[in-house]
Structure formats: structure tokens, C-alpha cells
Design a protein around this motif. Structure first.
Motif, PDB file in Angstrom:
ATOM      1  N   LEU A  32      49.577  34.089  47.230  1.00  0.00           N
ATOM      2  CA  LEU A  32      50.451  33.456  46.681  1.00  0.00           C
ATOM      3  C   LEU A  32      49.887  34.507  44.981  1.00  0.00           C
ATOM      4  CD1 LEU A  32      49.637  29.852  46.559  1.00  0.00           C
ATOM      5  CD2 LEU A  32      51.607  30.740  47.098  1.00  0.00           C
ATOM      6  N   LEU A  33      48.858  34.926  44.708  1.00  0.00           N
ATOM      7  CA  LEU A  33      49.069  35.810  43.475  1.00  0.00           C
ATOM      8  C   LEU A  33      49.860  37.726  43.406  1.00  0.00           C
ATOM      9  CD1 LEU A  33      46.158  33.362  41.407  1.00  0.00           C
ATOM     10  CD2 LEU A  33      48.628  33.276  41.377  1.00  0.00           C
ATOM     11  N   GLU A  34      49.700  37.699  44.492  1.00  0.00           N
ATOM     12  CA  GLU A  34      49.520  39.060  44.594  1.00  0.00           C
ATOM     13  C   GLU A  34      48.418  39.631  44.417  1.00  0.00           C
ATOM     14  OE1 GLU A  34      53.740  39.648  44.050  1.00  0.00           O
ATOM     15  OE2 GLU A  34      54.839  39.315  45.291  1.00  0.00           O
ATOM     16  N   ILE A  35      46.805  39.666  44.872  1.00  0.00           N
ATOM     17  CA  ILE A  35      46.499  40.514  44.264  1.00  0.00           C
ATOM     18  C   ILE A  35      45.464  40.474  45.402  1.00  0.00           C
ATOM     19  CG2 ILE A  35      46.107  39.857  41.548  1.00  0.00           C
ATOM     20  CD1 ILE A  35      44.614  37.164  41.879  1.00  0.00           C
ATOM     21  N   SER A  36      43.996  41.332  45.344  1.00  0.00           N
ATOM     22  CA  SER A  36      42.653  41.672  46.584  1.00  0.00           C
ATOM     23  C   SER A  36      42.419  39.983  46.075  1.00  0.00           C
ATOM     24  CB  SER A  36      42.154  42.438  45.788  1.00  0.00           C
ATOM     25  OG  SER A  36      41.316  42.134  44.883  1.00  0.00           O
ATOM     26  N   ILE A  37      41.530  39.929  47.797  1.00  0.00           N
ATOM     27  CA  ILE A  37      41.243  38.339  48.184  1.00  0.00           C
ATOM     28  C   ILE A  37      39.538  39.201  47.134  1.00  0.00           C
ATOM     29  CG2 ILE A  37      41.603  37.821  49.829  1.00  0.00           C
ATOM     30  CD1 ILE A  37      39.665  39.919  51.450  1.00  0.00           C
ATOM     31  N   TRP A  38      39.091  40.348  47.054  1.00  0.00           N
ATOM     32  CA  TRP A  38      37.673  40.768  46.340  1.00  0.00           C
ATOM     33  C   TRP A  38      38.025  39.870  44.643  1.00  0.00           C
ATOM     34  CZ3 TRP A  38      34.835  40.897  50.548  1.00  0.00           C
ATOM     35  CH2 TRP A  38      35.197  42.230  51.341  1.00  0.00           C
ATOM     36  N   LYS A  39      39.046  40.727  44.104  1.00  0.00           N
ATOM     37  CA  LYS A  39      39.314  39.063  42.729  1.00  0.00           C
ATOM     38  C   LYS A  39      39.050  38.157  43.389  1.00  0.00           C
ATOM     39  CE  LYS A  39      41.201  38.969  38.825  1.00  0.00           C
ATOM     40  NZ  LYS A  39      40.078  39.280  36.912  1.00  0.00           N
ATOM     41  N   ILE A  40      39.885  37.294  44.057  1.00  0.00           N
ATOM     42  CA  ILE A  40      39.418  35.448  44.056  1.00  0.00           C
ATOM     43  C   ILE A  40      38.107  35.453  44.057  1.00  0.00           C
ATOM     44  CG2 ILE A  40      40.794  34.362  44.985  1.00  0.00           C
ATOM     45  CD1 ILE A  40      43.176  35.374  43.893  1.00  0.00           C
ATOM     46  N   TRP A  41      37.693  36.620  45.216  1.00  0.00           N
ATOM     47  CA  TRP A  41      35.836  36.000  45.078  1.00  0.00           C
ATOM     48  C   TRP A  41      34.737  36.138  44.176  1.00  0.00           C
ATOM     49  CZ3 TRP A  41      33.548  32.876  49.375  1.00  0.00           C
ATOM     50  CH2 TRP A  41      33.782  33.503  50.137  1.00  0.00           C
ATOM     51  N   LYS A  42      35.716  37.326  42.741  1.00  0.00           N
ATOM     52  CA  LYS A  42      34.493  37.460  41.851  1.00  0.00           C
ATOM     53  C   LYS A  42      35.218  36.236  40.637  1.00  0.00           C
ATOM     54  CE  LYS A  42      34.348  40.974  38.253  1.00  0.00           C
ATOM     55  NZ  LYS A  42      35.169  42.133  38.010  1.00  0.00           N
ATOM     56  N   ILE A  43      36.063  35.577  41.285  1.00  0.00           N
ATOM     57  CA  ILE A  43      36.141  34.914  39.375  1.00  0.00           C
ATOM     58  C   ILE A  43      35.992  34.172  40.379  1.00  0.00           C
ATOM     59  CG2 ILE A  43      37.983  33.654  39.302  1.00  0.00           C
ATOM     60  CD1 ILE A  43      38.431  36.457  37.448  1.00  0.00           C
ATOM     61  N   VAL A  44      36.301  33.004  41.744  1.00  0.00           N
ATOM     62  CA  VAL A  44      35.468  31.878  42.408  1.00  0.00           C
ATOM     63  C   VAL A  44      34.346  31.878  41.699  1.00  0.00           C
ATOM     64  CG1 VAL A  44      37.442  31.525  43.671  1.00  0.00           C
ATOM     65  CG2 VAL A  44      35.089  32.416  44.420  1.00  0.00           C
ATOM     66  N   ARG A  45      33.313  33.156  42.099  1.00  0.00           N
ATOM     67  CA  ARG A  45      31.579  33.002  41.414  1.00  0.00           C
ATOM     68  C   ARG A  45      31.246  33.482  40.711  1.00  0.00           C
ATOM     69  NH1 ARG A  45      31.334  37.784  45.763  1.00  0.00           N
ATOM     70  NH2 ARG A  45      31.155  36.672  48.137  1.00  0.00           N
ATOM     71  N   GLN A  46      31.866  33.657  39.937  1.00  0.00           N
ATOM     72  CA  GLN A  46      31.694  33.399  37.950  1.00  0.00           C
ATOM     73  C   GLN A  46      31.972  32.518  37.468  1.00  0.00           C
ATOM     74  OE1 GLN A  46      34.049  36.400  36.433  1.00  0.00           O
ATOM     75  NE2 GLN A  46      33.303  37.850  37.265  1.00  0.00           N
ATOM     76  N   ASN A  47      33.222  31.661  37.658  1.00  0.00           N
ATOM     77  CA  ASN A  47      32.938  30.287  37.377  1.00  0.00           C
ATOM     78  C   ASN A  47      32.354  28.987  38.127  1.00  0.00           C
ATOM     79  OD1 ASN A  47      35.494  29.861  35.553  1.00  0.00           O
ATOM     80  ND2 ASN A  47      35.629  31.392  36.928  1.00  0.00           N
ATOM     81  N   ASN A  48      31.142  30.033  39.344  1.00  0.00           N
ATOM     82  CA  ASN A  48      30.189  28.674  39.307  1.00  0.00           C
ATOM     83  C   ASN A  48      31.181  28.052  40.916  1.00  0.00           C
ATOM     84  OD1 ASN A  48      28.000  28.258  40.246  1.00  0.00           O
ATOM     85  ND2 ASN A  48      27.441  26.354  38.234  1.00  0.00           N
ATOM     86  N   LYS A  49      31.707  28.059  41.290  1.00  0.00           N
ATOM     87  CA  LYS A  49      32.208  27.671  42.507  1.00  0.00           C
ATOM     88  C   LYS A  49      31.826  28.152  44.258  1.00  0.00           C
ATOM     89  CE  LYS A  49      35.782  25.779  40.338  1.00  0.00           C
ATOM     90  NZ  LYS A  49      35.730  24.479  40.261  1.00  0.00           N
TER      91      LYS A  49
END
Length: 143
Positions: free
Chosen positions: A28-45
Motif C-alpha cells: 500500500l505504501l510502496e516501501i520495503s517490508i524491512w522498513k515496516i518491520w523496523k517501525i512496528v518493532r520500534q513502536n513496541n508492536k
């Protein structure tokens, strides 16, 4: 370089639908899955797995209580009673395919485990049931 707007969009998408996949958000956001993983981890998800549960009818609770009471009394009256019961395990295959729970997640804060359940009504659909059983010290099946 960190883009706070993208980070907020990622978190908002998971808040709108906790069952979204990492791949879906990345697409949806046209970015890498690794960026998504990084953000969810940083936000304690954390991705919690669903617990499949059978859909219950209105009178099922009373029937289950009645069965439990029967088993408790039967076991007291005859200690070998439970050895005469055929205990089974099963796997169901439906026309929609096999339900793979490893691909189903609910994203939530690591501090709160939502104990998410997913109600299934297999008896209302076509399905093939494969099972095996144990009675006493004998294995029966699979059938």
C-alpha cells in the motif's frame, strides 16, 4: 533519513486493521517490508497469532456443563470409565483450503496480549475431516 509521516501511516494502517499483513502495508505504501518491520518493532508492536475457536450455539453451554458433570460422576463411580472413551484428534480440510494460522496475525502493543480468537463455523460448510483416535492404550486410524 527518517520520515515521520510514513511511520505514522504505517502505525495508522495497523490500528485501523490489526489483522493486516506486513506485505499488505508495504504494498500500500510502496516501501520495503524491512522498513515496516523496523517501525512496528520500534513502536513496541507484536504479531499475535489467532486462537481458532468453534462457533457456539445458544444451548451449547448447558450441554457442555451437563457433559462435564456426567464425566465427573462416571469417573468417580468407575475409575476405568475414561479408558473406555475414544479420544480423537482431527484436521479439517474445506473447499476453501487448509487454514494456515501462521499467516494470520493481529498486531498489538507488546504490553497487551489481546488473546484474539477467530470464530469458525466449519459445520456450516463442506469439509473433509481426517481423524485418529486413542482408546485405552490403542491407536485407531487415521481415517
Amino acid at each position: 533519513m527518517r520520515n515521520v509521516r510514513i511511520d505514522e501511516q504505517i502505525l495508522r494502517l495497523f490500528e485501523e486493521d490489526g489483522a493486516r499483513s506486513i506485505r499488505n502495508v508495504a504494498s500500500l505504501l510502496e516501501i520495503s517490508i524491512w522498513k515496516i518491520w523496523k517501525i512496528v518493532r520500534q513502536n513496541n508492536k507484536h504479531a499475535f497469532h489467532y486462537t481458532p475457536v468453534q462457533g457456539l450455539q445458544n444451548n451449547d453451554f448447558n450441554n457442555r456443563v451437563r457433559l462435564c458433570r456426567f464425566l465427573l460422576h462416571a469417573d468417580v463411580d468407575d475409575p476405568d470409565f475414561l479408558k473406555s472413551i475414544l479420544w480423537t484428534d482431527e484436521s479439517k480440510f474445506t473447499k476453501e483450503g487448509i487454514l494456515n494460522l501462521h499467516n494470520l496475525h493481529h498486531w498489538s502493543s507488546k504490553d497487551e496480549n489481546p488473546r484474539v480468537k477467530r470464530q469458525r463455523l466449519f459445520q456450516r460448510r463442506f469439509s473433509l475431516n481426517v481423524w485418529a483416535g486413542v482408546i485405552g492404550d490403542r491407536i485407531i486410524g487415521p481415517h
